[in-house]
Design a protein around this motif. Structure first.
Motif, mmCIF file in Angstrom:
data_model
loop_
_atom_site.group_PDB
_atom_site.id
_atom_site.type_symbol
_atom_site.label_atom_id
_atom_site.label_comp_id
_atom_site.label_asym_id
_atom_site.label_seq_id
_atom_site.Cartn_x
_atom_site.Cartn_y
_atom_site.Cartn_z
ATOM 1 N N LYS A 1 0.832 -1.194 0.000
ATOM 2 C CA LYS A 1 0.000 0.000 0.000
ATOM 3 C C LYS A 1 0.872 1.252 0.000
ATOM 4 N N LEU A 2 1.950 1.224 0.746
ATOM 5 C CA LEU A 2 2.871 2.358 0.814
ATOM 6 C C LEU A 2 3.526 2.597 -0.535
ATOM 7 N N ASN A 3 3.925 1.534 -1.210
ATOM 8 C CA ASN A 3 4.559 1.661 -2.521
ATOM 9 C C ASN A 3 3.583 2.197 -3.563
ATOM 10 N N GLN A 4 2.327 1.853 -3.442
ATOM 11 C CA GLN A 4 1.341 2.336 -4.411
ATOM 12 C C GLN A 4 1.029 3.808 -4.187
ATOM 13 N N THR A 5 0.980 4.238 -2.954
ATOM 14 C CA THR A 5 0.621 5.628 -2.683
ATOM 15 C C THR A 5 1.804 6.580 -2.896
ATOM 16 N N VAL A 6 2.996 6.168 -2.576
ATOM 17 C CA VAL A 6 4.158 7.036 -2.722
ATOM 18 C C VAL A 6 4.959 6.566 -3.927
ATOM 19 N N LYS A 7 4.910 7.361 -4.982
ATOM 20 C CA LYS A 7 5.667 7.022 -6.184
ATOM 21 C C LYS A 7 7.060 7.634 -6.131
ATOM 22 N N ASP A 8 7.201 8.758 -5.493
ATOM 23 C CA ASP A 8 8.483 9.469 -5.446
ATOM 24 C C ASP A 8 9.176 9.154 -4.126
ATOM 25 N N SER A 9 10.475 8.776 -4.209
ATOM 26 C CA SER A 9 11.203 8.416 -2.995
ATOM 27 C C SER A 9 11.790 9.636 -2.293
ATOM 28 N N GLY A 10 11.758 10.775 -2.924
ATOM 29 C CA GLY A 10 12.305 11.975 -2.318
ATOM 30 C C GLY A 10 13.682 12.330 -2.852
ATOM 31 N N PHE A 11 14.303 11.428 -3.573
ATOM 32 C CA PHE A 11 15.610 11.678 -4.157
ATOM 33 C C PHE A 11 15.425 11.876 -5.650
#
Length: 165
Positions: A33-43
């Motif tokens: 679920k976390l991987n689906q909602t957050v596409k950008d890792s911040g880097f």
């Protein structure tokens, strides 16, 4: 060492934390679920970073700045070293440390052997004498009598030496 029967081993040696499998499904689902909602890792990498990376590294590596090399033996240092060595060599070769030879310390036998075996002529000996050494009063005159000469020949001469050939 004991031989253990492989079939009789009950424990595999691996251990799993307590309640690992009971909450495994919940953890996997939360990760998905976390991987689906957050596409950008911040880097974020700059645009065309990986395309130009190799050329940037090679350009920085290939630039060589000339280094200043100071030779160990240049002309100036070599001149200093050789002059010091020559001065030390002259210091030891000069007669500073030598004692002068005096005539009083020479043996009469040594001088006699040098004159006899050294091919020293009368002119060389005469050049060493001073004018005061050649005066007549410095020489002693010995007069031989006939009896003294006859006694000397009787004691020291062989008959063969006296015979005329």
């Amino acid at each position: 060492m004991k031989k253990n029967n492989i079939n009789s081993i009950k424990d595999s040696g691996f251990k799993v934390p307590k309640d690992y499998f009971s909450n495994l499904e919940d953890r996997l689902m939360s990760e998905i679920k976390l991987n689906q909602t957050v596409k950008d890792s911040g880097f974020k990498a700059p645009d065309d970073y990986f395309n130009t990376l190799e050329s940037n590294i090679l350009s920085k590596v290939s630039k060589k700045e000339p280094t200043k090399v100071i030779p160990l033996f240049n002309k100036k240092n070599l001149l200093y070293i050789t002059s010091i060595a020559a001065a030390v060599l002259l210091l030891f070769n000069l007669s500073i440390f030598e004692k002068e030879t005096k005539w009083d310390t020479l043996d009469a036998d040594t001088v006699e052997n040098y004159i006899l075996n050294g091919n020293v002529g009368t002119y060389e000996i005469a050049s060493l004498l001073l004018e005061g050494d050649i005066e007549e009063e410095n020489f002693t005159s010995i007069e031989f009598t006939d009896e003294a000469m006859e006694g000397y020949f009787i004691e020291n001469a062989n008959i063969e030496d006296l015979m005329i050939k």
